[in-house]
Scaffold this active site. Sequence first.
Site, short mmCIF file in Angstrom:
data_model
loop_
_atom_site.label_atom_id
_atom_site.label_comp_id
_atom_site.label_asym_id
_atom_site.label_seq_id
_atom_site.Cartn_x
_atom_site.Cartn_y
_atom_site.Cartn_z
N ASN A 9 0.87 -1.17 0.00
CA ASN A 9 0.00 0.00 0.00
C ASN A 9 0.91 1.22 0.00
OD1 ASN A 9 -1.81 2.03 0.49
ND2 ASN A 9 -2.32 1.38 2.58
N LYS A 11 0.18 4.28 -0.40
CA LYS A 11 -0.45 5.49 0.14
C LYS A 11 -0.16 6.67 -0.79
CE LYS A 11 -0.16 3.33 4.63
NZ LYS A 11 -0.10 3.46 6.07
N HIS A 95 -9.55 1.28 4.51
CA HIS A 95 -8.30 1.43 5.25
C HIS A 95 -8.53 2.39 6.42
CE1 HIS A 95 -4.23 2.64 6.27
NE2 HIS A 95 -3.84 1.51 5.71
N GLU A 97 -6.92 4.79 7.53
CA GLU A 97 -6.69 6.21 7.21
C GLU A 97 -7.89 6.79 6.48
OE1 GLU A 97 -2.88 5.63 5.35
OE2 GLU A 97 -2.05 5.12 7.32
N GLU A 167 -5.63 -4.81 10.39
CA GLU A 167 -4.60 -3.80 10.64
C GLU A 167 -4.92 -3.05 11.94
OE1 GLU A 167 -2.50 -2.65 6.72
OE2 GLU A 167 -4.24 -1.36 6.94
N GLY A 173 2.26 2.39 10.74
CA GLY A 173 3.22 3.49 10.61
C GLY A 173 3.87 3.90 11.92
N SER A 213 3.15 -2.05 10.36
CA SER A 213 4.60 -2.15 10.59
C SER A 213 5.17 -3.54 10.30
CB SER A 213 4.96 -1.70 12.01
OG SER A 213 4.56 -0.35 12.21
P1 PGA Z 1 2.71 0.32 7.64
O1 PGA Z 1 1.28 0.54 6.95
O2 PGA Z 1 3.27 -0.97 7.11
O3 PGA Z 1 3.53 1.52 7.23
O4 PGA Z 1 2.48 0.27 9.11
C1 PGA Z 1 0.41 -0.53 6.72
C2 PGA Z 1 -0.88 -0.04 6.13
O5 PGA Z 1 -1.33 1.05 6.53
O6 PGA Z 1 -1.47 -0.69 5.26
#
Ligand code: PGA
Length: 253
Positions: A9, A11, A95, A97, A167, A173, A213
């Site tokens: 992803n 983003k 997601h 976000e 998630e 993140g 992460s």
């Molecule tokens: P990350 O993001 O691996 O940077 O924690 C995962 C995601 O948001 O899909």
Amino acid sequence: MRKKIIAGNWKMNKTVAEAKSLVDGIKLELGDSTKVDVVVCPPYTAISAASEQVEGSQIAVGAQNMHFEASGAYTGEVSAEMLREQYVRYVILGHSERRQYFAESDESVNKKTIAALAAGLIPIVCVGETLEERDAGQIEDVITTQINEGLKGLDADQLKKVVIAYEPVWAIGTGRTATPEQAQEVHALIRGLLVKLSDEGTAGAVRIQYGGSMKPANAAELLAQPDIDGGLIGGAALDASSFIEIVKAAANS
Ligand code: PGA
């Protein structure tokens, strides 16, 4: 056996030029292994370039969102059909976000999931609890609502096509990963919810990714868990070598 699926992803990262070089890097290191489904999800602007660049490889392209309507007055949105036209095969939906910053709800996730399936896209439906919800002992309630509402009305054939991404919001993140045991516990809970929504056989066919992460250093132990069928990777997917290392960990798990 469920085939593992590793999706990047990206983003809001990567220009067209950067996307091309990242796909090239992944292609080069990936070789022709087909043991794992590999997906890259660039921003809309780089989708067309990524689709051209993955040609001749086993990498598939995904989008990070879509609208549930086929067309209309929805400024700033794109439809499933528009994605299909760019050779997109997967779409990330719900997601955290999108839920947090763009008012995505379980209801819209449900409409989008149905629209994506109708258009022949594979939805990657994201669920997960916040730290406050975890600390308040609400994991089961939160995940149950997200799964039941997000996947409402799907029949067994539709459900089998869906990929779910667990998630935990506190792990995205932040560099803070769920332990393999914490992740497995919620993956097993999700699988149990899927049994209730359909049947054992269907639930056993659905792939559930972990996200938050995930990186080369922790991928193998997460992917060794019985109900973890892949990863949705953010930060570590922006670099070809680290992404490939995770794909390799999935191939060897
Ligand atoms: P990350 O993001 O691996 O940077 O924690 C995962 C995601 O948001 O899909």
